[in-house]
Each structure stands twice: as structure tokens, then as C-alpha cells.
Design an enzyme around this catalytic site. Structure first.
Site, PDB file in Angstrom:
ATOM      1  N   ASP A 145      65.022  34.025 128.065  1.00 22.18           N
ATOM      2  CA  ASP A 145      65.240  35.036 127.024  1.00 22.18           C
ATOM      3  C   ASP A 145      66.370  34.615 126.094  1.00 22.18           C
ATOM      4  OD1 ASP A 145      67.256  35.660 128.914  1.00 22.18           O
ATOM      5  OD2 ASP A 145      66.106  37.353 129.676  1.00 22.18           O
ATOM      6  N   THR A 146      67.605  34.919 126.409  1.00 23.41           N
ATOM      7  CA  THR A 146      68.695  34.507 125.514  1.00 23.41           C
ATOM      8  C   THR A 146      68.937  33.001 125.548  1.00 23.41           C
ATOM      9  OG1 THR A 146      70.433  34.776 127.188  1.00 23.41           O
ATOM     10  CG2 THR A 146      69.845  36.728 125.869  1.00 23.41           C
ATOM     11  N   LYS A 148      70.967  31.628 127.625  1.00 22.95           N
ATOM     12  CA  LYS A 148      72.293  31.397 128.202  1.00 22.95           C
ATOM     13  C   LYS A 148      72.211  30.978 129.664  1.00 22.95           C
ATOM     14  CE  LYS A 148      74.394  34.700 124.998  1.00 22.95           C
ATOM     15  NZ  LYS A 148      75.059  36.022 124.850  1.00 22.95           N
ATOM     16  N   THR A 149      71.310  31.623 130.417  1.00 27.67           N
ATOM     17  CA  THR A 149      71.154  31.271 131.828  1.00 27.67           C
ATOM     18  C   THR A 149      70.679  29.836 131.969  1.00 27.67           C
ATOM     19  OG1 THR A 149      70.698  33.558 132.481  1.00 27.67           O
ATOM     20  CG2 THR A 149      69.927  31.820 133.960  1.00 27.67           C
ATOM     21  N   PHE A 194      60.158  44.018 128.392  1.00 23.45           N
ATOM     22  CA  PHE A 194      60.381  43.673 129.795  1.00 23.45           C
ATOM     23  C   PHE A 194      59.031  43.564 130.485  1.00 23.45           C
ATOM     24  CE2 PHE A 194      61.645  43.894 134.175  1.00 23.45           C
ATOM     25  CZ  PHE A 194      62.858  43.219 134.188  1.00 23.45           C
ATOM     26  N   VAL A 195      58.707  42.355 130.933  1.00 25.08           N
ATOM     27  CA  VAL A 195      57.406  42.102 131.545  1.00 25.08           C
ATOM     28  C   VAL A 195      57.560  41.802 133.033  1.00 25.08           C
ATOM     29  CG1 VAL A 195      56.283  41.330 129.425  1.00 25.08           C
ATOM     30  CG2 VAL A 195      57.521  39.667 130.828  1.00 25.08           C
TER      31      VAL A 195
END
Length: 225
Positions: A145-146, A148-149, A194-195
Site C-alpha cells: 500500500d504505502t 513503507k513496509t 480494504f480487501v
């Protein structure tokens, strides 16, 4: 650095699902009845997921064929994607002139509480990554998603000095707070919804759902912790 931070092309993004996509009515598909009131719609049917993974496997074989690789599966959400991707690559190895010897290792990341990504990233299994030194590594992650992870994970993996790192992401979300990170192999680009399903969870529920679906507000409340 694995992945790309540049102007994206349509091919790089995989199959793009537009923001106004409403998905498919639940009654067109089979799914566990205990989730009948917990889902809004089927967003990506299981058969479409499987076909897209076959294409990703072919792209990976074209790029990395005849090289030994270590497949690093990001648990828990990535286990189904990883298993199906590896199976597709094995089929290609049996039916082409190229081969792709693989070993599979696992790492677990946790950064979500309910439907929100948190600043705290927990990495389990990181102490065993010395086996990646000098190796060609393919990180397999279900969703970015972002970004960042994934960037944090890449920094961690690069510390073990692998020969090469590539990333396969089944889903990439369009989010305003994103870093612009794009995996090397992308299945689908999706709106910021959100899936769940296909091993993606909400507080450990919905992993037993074959399709990728949008969770309903009722489902979020029901399984909230």
C-alpha cells in the site's frame, strides 16, 4: 534496490482496477456462508487471480530463468500467492527450455491493527536471513500500500548482501500517502479499499476465502479487536 521509483507505465502496474469499480455481486459466486453479511462484493474472482499469477510466473521465468533463486515469502498474507506462484513456475520449468531452481524461505511481517496500518513493524524470522548472502532473492508479498513496509523490509534484506533482489506483489494500492514504490512484478493495481480473501485477513479472519473481496462495515465491526 528492488522495485522501481519512477514514472509508471500501464504494463508495470499490472491489471488496473479503476476507482469507480463496484466489484461483482456476492450471489454470483460461492463463498463461506459465515461471511455472507461481512462482505460488500467480490473484487477479484479467484479464477482471474490464478490466470494473472500464471502470467507473472512467465515474466519471472523470462527474466530469471537459469538462475538459482531464493523465494522469500512474506507471511501470513502472502502464503497463498507464493504457493500458487511457485506452482506455476514449476510447471513452466517442466515445459520449457529454461529452468529456475528454487528454495523457499519465510518471513513474517505485521503492521496492521484492524484496518489501519501502524508505524510499528514487527519482523519475525529475520534472524535466519543470513542464507540470502550472495543469492538471487525474489520477495513475494500479497499487498503493497504505502510502500513503507516494503522499503523497511528491503533495507533489512539488503543488509545480508544478496546478489540481487526482485519483488513480486499481487496487489498494489493507490494511496495518497504512498512512496511511489512499485514492485518488479505486479498482479493488480487497486483503489484504496480494504480487501480480504486469498489469504489476506482482517484480524486473522477471511483467510479461508478464495476470492479477493471488499469487507463491509459490518464485517469490520464484527471482527474488530
Amino acid at each position: 534496490m528492488a522495485g522501481r521509483e519512477r514514472k509508471q507505465t500501464d504494463l508495470d502496474k499490472g491489471i488496473v482496477i479503476p476507482d469507480d469499480c463496484l466489484g461483482y455481486p456476492l450471489d454470483l459466486f460461492t463463498f463461506p456462508k459465515h461471511y455472507s453479511e461481512d462482505l460488500e462484493c467480490v473484487y477479484i474472482p479467484h479464477g482471474v487471480i490464478k490466470d494473472r499469477i500464471e502470467r507473472l510466473a512467465r515474466n519471472i521465468m523470462d527474466d530469471l530463468g537459469d538462475h538459482d533463486i531464493v523465494v522469500l515469502c512474506v507471511l501470513k498474507g502472502g502464503y497463498q500467492f507464493c504457493a500458487d506462484l511457485v506452482d506455476c513456475i514449476k510447471v513452466l520449468c517442466r515445459n520449457s527450455n529454461k529452468t529456475l531452481p528454487m528454495r523457499v524461505d519465510f518471513i513474517r511481517l505485521k503492521s496492521y491493527l484492524n484496518d489501519q496500518s501502524t508505524q510499528d513493524l514487527h519482523i519475525e524470522g529475520a534472524e535466519n536471513l543470513s542464507v540470502l548472502s550472495g543469492k538471487n532473492v525474489l520477495i513475494v508479498e500479497a499487498i503493497v500500500d504505502t510502500g513503507k513496509t516494503m522499503k523497511t523490509l528491503l533495507d533489512h534484506v539488503e543488509a545480508f548482501k544478496p546478489k540481487m533482489i526482485k519483488v513480486a506483489g499481487l496487489l498494489v494500492k493507490r494511496v495518497s500517502s504512498g512512496t511511489g514504490y512499485l514492485p518488479d512484478y505486479v498482479g493488480f493495481e487497486i483503489p484504496n479499499r480494504f480487501v480480504v480473501g486469498y489469504a489476506l485477513d482482517y484480524n486473522e479472519y477471511f483467510r479461508d476465502l478464495n476470492h479477493i473481496c471488499v469487507i463491509s462495515d459490518r464485517g469490520k465491526q464484527k471482527y474488530k479487536i
